[in-house]
Motif scaffolding. Structure first.
Motif, PDB file in Angstrom:
ATOM      1  N   GLU A   1       0.831  -1.214   0.000  1.00 19.20           N
ATOM      2  CA  GLU A   1       0.000   0.000   0.000  1.00 19.20           C
ATOM      3  C   GLU A   1       0.859   1.255   0.000  1.00 19.20           C
ATOM      4  OE1 GLU A   1      -2.249  -0.690   3.489  1.00 19.20           O
ATOM      5  OE2 GLU A   1      -3.554  -2.219   2.574  1.00 19.20           O
ATOM      6  N   GLU A   2       1.948   1.234   0.756  1.00 14.57           N
ATOM      7  CA  GLU A   2       2.820   2.401   0.850  1.00 14.57           C
ATOM      8  C   GLU A   2       3.621   2.639  -0.426  1.00 14.57           C
ATOM      9  OE1 GLU A   2       3.744   2.153   5.677  1.00 14.57           O
ATOM     10  OE2 GLU A   2       5.212   1.423   4.208  1.00 14.57           O
ATOM     11  N   ASN A   3       3.871   1.590  -1.190  1.00  9.31           N
ATOM     12  CA  ASN A   3       4.737   1.714  -2.371  1.00  9.31           C
ATOM     13  C   ASN A   3       3.994   1.518  -3.685  1.00  9.31           C
ATOM     14  OD1 ASN A   3       7.640   1.867  -1.175  1.00  9.31           O
ATOM     15  ND2 ASN A   3       6.639   0.232  -0.015  1.00  9.31           N
ATOM     16  N   ASP A   4       2.679   1.607  -3.638  1.00  9.00           N
ATOM     17  CA  ASP A   4       1.874   1.461  -4.849  1.00  9.00           C
ATOM     18  C   ASP A   4       1.768   2.824  -5.533  1.00  9.00           C
ATOM     19  OD1 ASP A   4       0.244   0.610  -6.843  1.00  9.00           O
ATOM     20  OD2 ASP A   4      -1.524   0.287  -5.598  1.00  9.00           O
ATOM     21  N   ASP A   5       2.641   3.055  -6.473  1.00  9.82           N
ATOM     22  CA  ASP A   5       2.713   4.345  -7.162  1.00  9.82           C
ATOM     23  C   ASP A   5       2.110   4.205  -8.555  1.00  9.82           C
ATOM     24  OD1 ASP A   5       3.266   6.794  -8.199  1.00  9.82           O
ATOM     25  OD2 ASP A   5       5.443   6.685  -7.980  1.00  9.82           O
ATOM     26  N   ASP A   6       0.896   4.738  -8.725  1.00  8.76           N
ATOM     27  CA  ASP A   6       0.223   4.633 -10.024  1.00  8.76           C
ATOM     28  C   ASP A   6       0.956   5.404 -11.115  1.00  8.76           C
ATOM     29  OD1 ASP A   6      -1.773   3.033  -9.026  1.00  8.76           O
ATOM     30  OD2 ASP A   6      -3.086   4.717  -8.495  1.00  8.76           O
ATOM     31  N   GLU A   7       1.743   6.405 -10.699  1.00  7.63           N
ATOM     32  CA  GLU A   7       2.441   7.229 -11.689  1.00  7.63           C
ATOM     33  C   GLU A   7       3.734   6.569 -12.176  1.00  7.63           C
ATOM     34  OE1 GLU A   7       1.043   9.981 -12.862  1.00  7.63           O
ATOM     35  OE2 GLU A   7      -0.648   9.512 -11.544  1.00  7.63           O
ATOM     36  N   GLU A   8       4.206   5.561 -11.440  1.00  7.86           N
ATOM     37  CA  GLU A   8       5.463   4.909 -11.821  1.00  7.86           C
ATOM     38  C   GLU A   8       5.259   4.076 -13.079  1.00  7.86           C
ATOM     39  OE1 GLU A   8       8.692   1.626 -10.134  1.00  7.86           O
ATOM     40  OE2 GLU A   8       7.135   2.432  -8.808  1.00  7.86           O
ATOM     41  N   GLU A   9       6.114   4.267 -14.056  1.00  6.60           N
ATOM     42  CA  GLU A   9       5.993   3.547 -15.315  1.00  6.60           C
ATOM     43  C   GLU A   9       6.584   2.146 -15.200  1.00  6.60           C
ATOM     44  OE1 GLU A   9       7.557   5.619 -18.623  1.00  6.60           O
ATOM     45  OE2 GLU A   9       6.259   7.374 -18.387  1.00  6.60           O
ATOM     46  N   LEU A  10       6.001   1.235 -15.962  1.00  4.31           N
ATOM     47  CA  LEU A  10       6.546  -0.116 -16.060  1.00  4.31           C
ATOM     48  C   LEU A  10       7.904  -0.034 -16.751  1.00  4.31           C
ATOM     49  CD1 LEU A  10       5.525  -3.067 -15.492  1.00  4.31           C
ATOM     50  CD2 LEU A  10       4.939  -3.154 -17.903  1.00  4.31           C
ATOM     51  N   GLN A  11       8.870  -0.769 -16.216  1.00  3.44           N
ATOM     52  CA  GLN A  11      10.222  -0.701 -16.766  1.00  3.44           C
ATOM     53  C   GLN A  11      10.656  -2.057 -17.312  1.00  3.44           C
ATOM     54  OE1 GLN A  11      13.133   1.578 -14.370  1.00  3.44           O
ATOM     55  NE2 GLN A  11      11.490   1.803 -12.857  1.00  3.44           N
ATOM     56  N   PHE A  12      11.487  -2.024 -18.343  1.00  4.31           N
ATOM     57  CA  PHE A  12      12.104  -3.224 -18.889  1.00  4.31           C
ATOM     58  C   PHE A  12      13.589  -3.143 -18.570  1.00  4.31           C
ATOM     59  CE2 PHE A  12       8.349  -2.285 -21.311  1.00  4.31           C
ATOM     60  CZ  PHE A  12       7.722  -3.514 -21.424  1.00  4.31           C
ATOM     61  N   MET A  13      14.071  -4.110 -17.799  1.00  3.46           N
ATOM     62  CA  MET A  13      15.477  -4.021 -17.402  1.00  3.46           C
ATOM     63  C   MET A  13      16.111  -5.393 -17.294  1.00  3.46           C
ATOM     64  SD  MET A  13      15.326  -2.993 -13.341  1.00  3.46           S
ATOM     65  CE  MET A  13      14.507  -1.446 -13.678  1.00  3.46           C
ATOM     66  N   ALA A  14      17.440  -5.411 -17.415  1.00  4.98           N
ATOM     67  CA  ALA A  14      18.203  -6.648 -17.293  1.00  4.98           C
ATOM     68  C   ALA A  14      18.201  -7.104 -15.840  1.00  4.98           C
ATOM     69  CB  ALA A  14      19.629  -6.437 -17.780  1.00  4.98           C
ATOM     70  N   LEU A  15      18.340  -8.406 -15.637  1.00 10.43           N
ATOM     71  CA  LEU A  15      18.374  -8.959 -14.283  1.00 10.43           C
ATOM     72  C   LEU A  15      19.503  -8.347 -13.464  1.00 10.43           C
ATOM     73  CD1 LEU A  15      17.709 -12.725 -15.103  1.00 10.43           C
ATOM     74  CD2 LEU A  15      16.163 -11.174 -13.886  1.00 10.43           C
ATOM     75  N   SER A  16      20.637  -8.102 -14.098  1.00 12.07           N
ATOM     76  CA  SER A  16      21.771  -7.512 -13.371  1.00 12.07           C
ATOM     77  C   SER A  16      21.415  -6.131 -12.845  1.00 12.07           C
ATOM     78  CB  SER A  16      23.002  -7.425 -14.282  1.00 12.07           C
ATOM     79  OG  SER A  16      22.702  -6.669 -15.447  1.00 12.07           O
ATOM     80  N   ARG A  17      20.720  -5.355 -13.644  1.00  9.99           N
ATOM     81  CA  ARG A  17      20.296  -4.018 -13.218  1.00  9.99           C
ATOM     82  C   ARG A  17      19.291  -4.117 -12.072  1.00  9.99           C
ATOM     83  NH1 ARG A  17      21.344   1.154 -12.227  1.00  9.99           N
ATOM     84  NH2 ARG A  17      19.620   2.563 -12.706  1.00  9.99           N
ATOM     85  N   LEU A  18      18.370  -5.060 -12.167  1.00  4.44           N
ATOM     86  CA  LEU A  18      17.370  -5.251 -11.116  1.00  4.44           C
ATOM     87  C   LEU A  18      18.037  -5.675  -9.813  1.00  4.44           C
ATOM     88  CD1 LEU A  18      14.372  -5.285 -10.341  1.00  4.44           C
ATOM     89  CD2 LEU A  18      14.253  -7.641 -11.212  1.00  4.44           C
ATOM     90  N   GLU A  19      19.052  -6.524  -9.912  1.00  4.78           N
ATOM     91  CA  GLU A  19      19.789  -6.943  -8.711  1.00  4.78           C
ATOM     92  C   GLU A  19      20.490  -5.758  -8.053  1.00  4.78           C
ATOM     93  OE1 GLU A  19      20.794 -11.643  -9.331  1.00  4.78           O
ATOM     94  OE2 GLU A  19      22.356 -10.190  -9.841  1.00  4.78           O
ATOM     95  N   THR A  20      21.066  -4.888  -8.871  1.00  2.00           N
ATOM     96  CA  THR A  20      21.767  -3.720  -8.334  1.00  2.00           C
ATOM     97  C   THR A  20      20.807  -2.784  -7.605  1.00  2.00           C
ATOM     98  OG1 THR A  20      23.409  -3.823 -10.108  1.00  2.00           O
ATOM     99  CG2 THR A  20      23.181  -1.721  -8.948  1.00  2.00           C
TER     100      THR A  20
END
Length: 657
Positions: A237-256
């Protein structure tokens, strides 16, 4: 004299035709049988049209019309399984055929020993890791080896059996920007569904006890698990940001960005090593950073117990905990929908019958679509010419799938190839083993989509939601722009091809129109013909007229505004198509045949049958209850007021299109 004689003969013949053989009279009797004359249709139409439903169906194992269709269908399937069982005992039975696999799972459900249904067996077959058991199975007097527990790796292992909404939501879906490509979507979990959270006190206590948790430790464990789940839900509930866009990223970037081991998690899910450059579709990164902090501060044994409990809730929610033949048929239909749809097509329909039903449905659909295109062209929303073309082209491109099967000339070859890798041993019966086997099979088929192109419209069939695929109710697939009409819907009283059009358009027509509308509702409008996100539709959605009509429909607040929109627009389409003489059927009703009841009254009484029922409010998933739906869609609808002579101070009808 001959004219007079012929007329007399036709009158006598009509008078002597049994009502059971007259589809219109039979349907009218069905409709009238629910009417509660003491109720006022203007004050409480659901009670007037459906008031006698509870007493008429007090002993029946269903609570509304689609459940009735399902029950009728399940009874037919039980008979088919009986025939297959006899055939399997005869020489020459093909034990590797599609029917044989369906029969084996059905018999596993019906005849497997009760010992193979104990919940502990699930956990013995699916431990949290290869060299780690669940906490309650530790050796006596020894602590559980917490240091071996890795929660993400355990979730990856459990994902093989369809667990995809605990701590992390992980699904294989079509790329938002390219519907022809599949991708893993990672996001926050939801807690809205029946199986998306810890159950109530009594049920949770019984579950933990049956799983072997010591009685004295259940109460404190339940308190801690509920507190943990509340903390997780609060994070969403605290981190549900409707304005945040869906992102496409590499697993390495997501891990970082999150400091979580996504690559290992991903490899366990797909079953093979992957590159760090492998891309995923992700949203709510702040949630995952907060989740890591919460997990790091949580006792590992508590976390393991929470995941274990949610896994069992998932498994029991995806099976029928009963060996009754009807319940086992439901289990087969939800687990092997393509196979049961294949059997349905060839066991219950002759080619001529199916061709006729398909033609009837497509004709209804085409007439309703034409009506919707006219409404769009009238331009109540004051769209630009380009916007009207965009919406109209979307509607023109909607396809209809009869039976939820691919349109292939050799359905048997297609279905047998699809189930080719499914092993179903015949040597013994073990329900839980085979239930896990089927869940793993379904997950593998989903994962396989990552390495293949998306199916074409003609190749497509839906398998994702087990509750949906075992229902006779129709549904719209937003990315495919396709309405699916399950074979089970082609049963009386919802579908009677010999009946008059007033029955067809008020019931089947309304159902089709409702689904048709979802293509351009508040969600569907954002996807184009190819099933890709179309941000230009934002201008339509945010236009003053669009928002004004959506607010109008939400005067009586609902969480399901798109369903209300589909109900209201579906009513306008079905009524307008029939009464504007756009059905291609010019002949009129004989007043004598229908007891001098007007066509308008027949239309609305027939329409109400889709909403008659006596089930609890909790049975309506992602919809308002039927009584509220019927009342809201008729509110302010002047043809209804005219039909029943209502003088109620109702508000103006809301309409989007």
């Amino acid at each position: 004299m001959w004219i007079l004689y012929s007329l007399l003969v036709s009158i006598v013949a009509s008078a002597t035709v049994p009502r059971d053989s007259n589809p219109n009279a039979k349907l009218l009797d069905f409709v009238r049988g629910y009417i509660l004359e003491e109720a006022d249709p203007c004050d409480d139409y659901p009670q007037y049209a459906c008031g006698k439903y509870p007493t008429r169906h007090a002993e029946d194992p269903f609570s509304e019309i689609t459940q009735m269709l399902d029950h009728q269908l399940n009874q037919k399937f039980v008979q088919v399984m009986g025939e297959l069982e006899k055939s399997s005992e005869a020489p020459g039975f093909n034990g590797s055929s599609l029917e044989a696999k369906v029969l084996r799972f059905y018999l596993n459900c019906r005849d497997a020993p009760e010992t193979t249904r104990k919940l502990q067996r699930y956990l013995s077959l699916v431990p949290p890791d290869e060299d780690l058991s669940w906490p309650q199975f530790r050796l006596a007097g020894r602590p559980w080896p917490k240091e071996k527990f890795n929660w993400m790796e355990t979730l990856g292992r459990l994902h093989r059996y369809g667990l995809s909404n605990v701590l992390i939501s992980t699904i294989v879906t079509q790329n938002l920007e390219n519907s022809r490509e599949f991708i893993v979507d990672i996001g926050m979990p939801t807690f809205t569904g029946e199986n998306d959270h810890i159950k109530g006190f009594v049920e949770t206590f019984a579950t933990l006890l049956s799983l072997g948790v010591q009685r004295y430790s259940i109460f404190p464990l339940m308190r801690k698990m509920r507190k943990l789940e509340n903390s997780i839900q609060k994070l969403t509930e605290e981190n549900d940001d409707d304005e945040e866009e869906l992102q496409f990223m590499a697993l390495s970037r997501l891990e970082t960005l999150t400091r979580l081991e996504w690559r290992k998690f991903y490899e366990i899910i797909v079953g093979h090593p992957v590159s760090q450059r492998t891309k995923v579709q992700v949203k709510n990164l702040r949630y995952f950073r907060a989740l890591k902090r919460l997990i790091d501060a949580t006792d590992k044994e508590l976390l393991a117990n929470y995941i274990m409990t949610r896994f069992i809730i998932h498994l029991t929610g995806n099976s029928m905990e009963d060996s009754d033949p009807i319940e086992c048929i439901k289990d087969v239909r939800r687990s092997m929908s393509l196979a049961t749809n294949f059997i349905h097509k060839y066991r219950f329909f002759s080619p001529e019958t199916l061709q006729r039903y398909t033609h009837e449905t497509e004709t209804l659909f085409d007439h309703l679509r034409r009506r919707l295109l006219k409404l769009i062209d009238h331009n109540r929303l004051r769209l630009t010419a380009q916007q009207r073309r965009t919406v109209s082209n979307k509607v023109k491109a909607i396809s209809i799938n009869i039976g939820n099967v691919p349109k292939t000339p050799d359905l048997r070859a297609f279905a047998e190839k699809y189930f080719e890798s499914l092993e179903m041993p015949a040597v013994d019966k073990d329900y839980i083993r085979e239930h896990l086997n089927l869940l793993a099979f379904k997950t593998r088929k989903s994962i396989e989509q990552l390495n293949s192109r998306a199916p074409t419209v003609d190749e497509y069939f839906y398998t994702s939601d087990p509750d949906t695929v075992m229902s006779s109710g129709p549904y719209y697939i937003i990315r495919e722009n396709q309405v699916i009409m399950p074979f089970g819907i082609f049963q009386e009283p919802l579908f009677v091809p010999e009946s008059h059009n007033v029955f067809k358009y008020s019931l089947m027509g309304f159902v089709l129109a409702h689904e048709l509308t979802h293509a351009i509702d508040g969600d569907g409008i954002f996807f184009n013909i190819q099933g890709n996100a179309d941000l230009s539709a934002t201008e339509i959605f945010e236009s003053p007229r669009f928002q004004e009509e959506m607010e109008c429909m939400n005067r009586n607040k609902t969480e399901y505004i798109n369903e209300r929109l589909a109900d209201i627009t579906g009513l306008h389409l079905a009524y307008g198509t029939y009464f504007s003489n756009e059905t291609g059927s010019p002949f009129q009703i004989s007043p004598r045949e229908f007891n001098h009841m007007s066509q308008e009254k027949i239309f609305f009484l027939s329409l109400a049958q889709f909403f008659c029922g006596d089930g609890p409010a909790t049975m309506f998933l992602e919809h308002d209850d039927d009584k509220l739906r019927l009342a809201q869609m008729l509110s302010g609808f002047s043809p209804f007021d005219r039909a029943f002579g209502c003088r109620r101070p109702s508000p103006d009808a809301c309409r989007l299109w």
